[in-house]
Design a protein around this motif. Structure first.
Motif, short mmCIF file in Angstrom:
data_model
loop_
_atom_site.label_atom_id
_atom_site.label_comp_id
_atom_site.label_asym_id
_atom_site.label_seq_id
_atom_site.Cartn_x
_atom_site.Cartn_y
_atom_site.Cartn_z
N LYS A 68 0.85 -1.19 0.00
CA LYS A 68 0.00 0.00 0.00
C LYS A 68 0.89 1.25 0.00
O LYS A 68 1.99 1.18 0.55
N MET A 79 -2.87 -5.92 4.49
CA MET A 79 -2.76 -7.24 5.13
C MET A 79 -3.85 -7.54 6.14
O MET A 79 -4.06 -8.69 6.52
N HIS A 110 -6.87 2.93 16.22
CA HIS A 110 -5.61 2.62 15.56
C HIS A 110 -4.55 3.47 16.27
O HIS A 110 -4.43 4.66 16.02
N ASN A 148 -0.56 4.00 17.57
CA ASN A 148 0.88 3.69 17.46
C ASN A 148 1.56 4.29 18.69
O ASN A 148 1.13 5.35 19.16
N TYR A 177 6.24 12.78 10.15
CA TYR A 177 4.84 12.36 10.07
C TYR A 177 3.94 13.56 10.37
O TYR A 177 4.10 14.24 11.39
N ASP A 230 -1.28 7.13 5.74
CA ASP A 230 -0.38 6.09 6.22
C ASP A 230 -1.04 5.16 7.21
O ASP A 230 -0.71 3.99 7.27
N THR A 231 -1.92 5.72 8.00
CA THR A 231 -2.41 4.99 9.17
C THR A 231 -3.85 4.52 8.99
O THR A 231 -4.12 3.33 8.86
N HIS A 265 -5.53 1.67 6.52
CA HIS A 265 -5.81 0.25 6.79
C HIS A 265 -7.27 0.04 7.18
O HIS A 265 -7.91 -0.89 6.71
N TYR A 273 1.22 -0.62 20.23
CA TYR A 273 0.57 -0.66 18.91
C TYR A 273 -0.77 -1.35 19.16
O TYR A 273 -0.84 -2.58 19.29
N CYS A 328 3.63 -2.82 14.01
CA CYS A 328 2.75 -3.54 13.09
C CYS A 328 3.38 -4.84 12.58
O CYS A 328 2.69 -5.79 12.23
C1 ISE Z 1 2.58 2.35 8.83
O1 ISE Z 1 2.94 2.69 7.52
C2 ISE Z 1 1.65 1.18 8.80
O2 ISE Z 1 1.29 0.65 7.80
C3 ISE Z 1 1.14 0.78 10.14
O3 ISE Z 1 0.29 -0.33 10.07
C4 ISE Z 1 0.43 1.95 10.77
O4 ISE Z 1 0.00 1.60 12.06
C5 ISE Z 1 1.35 3.16 10.86
O5 ISE Z 1 0.66 4.26 11.43
C6 ISE Z 1 1.88 3.53 9.48
O6 ISE Z 1 2.77 4.62 9.60
#
Ligand code: ISE
Length: 335
Positions: A94, A123, A152, A154, A161, A169-170, A173, A232, A269
């Motif tokens: 992604k 994933m 979600h 982190n 960021y 990015d986050t 998903h 996480y 992750c």
């Molecule tokens: C990272 O690129 C991811 O794919 C992680 O799953 C996500 O939790 C994170 O915030 C992203 O920066």
């Protein structure tokens, strides 16, 4: 044996190369390429593959049946279009592309080729917890889903960021996995920006609450908190007409010590979704012989990009933003 060429040999690229070399059945890495020669050489040392300076040459190479793209997002579109033109199967991390316009170009090129070639690396659809939820929702035993409450979190993120990355990015998903979970499409997006944590900086509003509404009326809230400090932490609860279903967490022992009970939480992750990463790549390899894609596809990548754009706009306007695709879902992508 599926002979795979890997484009992009950074941390994630090497992770996939190790996976393909040590865990996945039925695949071998035969070629690698990276704009940084040193990274490509290091990757080649893991799997004994040939190094290509030019990714286009790797795509054309005779010893490459399929391509795994792990380069930075902005470079995906060229590799995807070249792989489609060469008729080679692709697993692409992604995002599909960094703009909805480029995603649509890829969708159209794949459709025109008449072959399902592209699987996207979202994933979470392969994670056991989400799969259990999906199976339960699909069974109908709990009635219609009405709301999804998700987090979600982190522990922390890098200095670069910023606020839109909380979407691109986050939350990207959740954008993918949640519409799949409830078998629905998104209609609108809104973002609430609470007080900013002391651990953030001027370019990042953290945390955020992202609200999505689906066409069937499911209301979704996703707390994105990327400096939560404690772990996480991914959660999802589906509230349905006849029950509320909370996603199972990875199981760790419950420890009693110092007059307290504790259970570990993952911290990144790669550990949290390790099994899901393995399963998605194995599925892609297994499907190669059948010429099908059962994971997230290029259309899902386009949908994610359109939804992400609406959320980023909502971050700026504070309003409810509509989520509209430029074209209807092509027949080609309907199951
Ligand atoms: C990272 O690129 C991811 O794919 C992680 O799953 C996500 O939790 C994170 O915030 C992203 O920066």
């Amino acid at each position: 044996m599926l002979r795979v060429g890997v484009i992009g040999c950074g941390g994630m690229g090497k992770d996939h190369i190790r996976r393909l070399t040590n865990k996945i059945q039925g695949a071998v890495v035969t070629a690698v390429s990276d704009v940084f020669e040193k990274s490509a050489e290091e990757a080649a040392a893991i799997c004994g593959a040939k190094v290509y300076a030019d990714s286009k040459e790797l795509i054309q190479a005779e010893e490459v049946d399929a391509v795994l793209i792990v380069s930075p997002g902005f470079a995906h579109v060229d590799s995807l279009l070249a792989a489609i033109a060469a008729g080679k199967r692709v697993f692409c991390e992604k995002p599909l592309c960094t703009t909805a316009e480029d995603c649509l170009k890829v969708v159209k090129a794949e459709e025109a080729s008449g072959k399902h070639l592209i699987q996207l690396g979202f994933m979470r659809r392969y994670d056991r917890g989400y799969r259990q939820l999906k199976e339960a929702l699909d069974s109908g035993a709990y009635g219609e889903p009405l709301m999804l409450h998700c987090t979600h979190r982190n522990p922390s993120v890098g200095e670069n960021y910023n606020t839109p990355m909380a979407v691109h990015d986050t939350a990207i998903h959740e954008i993918d996995v949640l519409h799949w979970l409830v078998d629905d499409e998104y209609e609108s997006a809104q973002v609430l920006l609470p007080k900013v944590t002391k651990y953030s900086h001027s370019q990042l509003k953290d945390p955020q609450i992202m609200l999505l509404r689906t066409k069937k009326g499911v209301c979704i809230d996703v707390e994105v908190f990327v400096n939560c400090k404690f772990g996480y932490d991914i959660n999802c609860e589906a509230v349905c007409e006849d029950g509320a279903l909370k996603m199972a967490q990875p199981s760790y022992p419950q420890i009693r010590k110092n007059a307290a009970v504790s259970t570990a939480i993952d911290t990144d992750c790669f550990v949290r979704f390790q099994e899901a990463y393995d399963a998605e790549v194995q599925d892609w390899v297994d499907n190669a012989a059948k010429g099908i894609i059962t994971g997230p596809n290029a259309w899902d990548g386009y949908l994610a990009a359109v939804t992400a754009d609406a959320l980023v706009k909502a971050q700026e306007t504070g309003q409810i933003e509509e989520i509209v695709t430029a074209v209807e879902k092509p027949e080609f992508y309907k199951a």
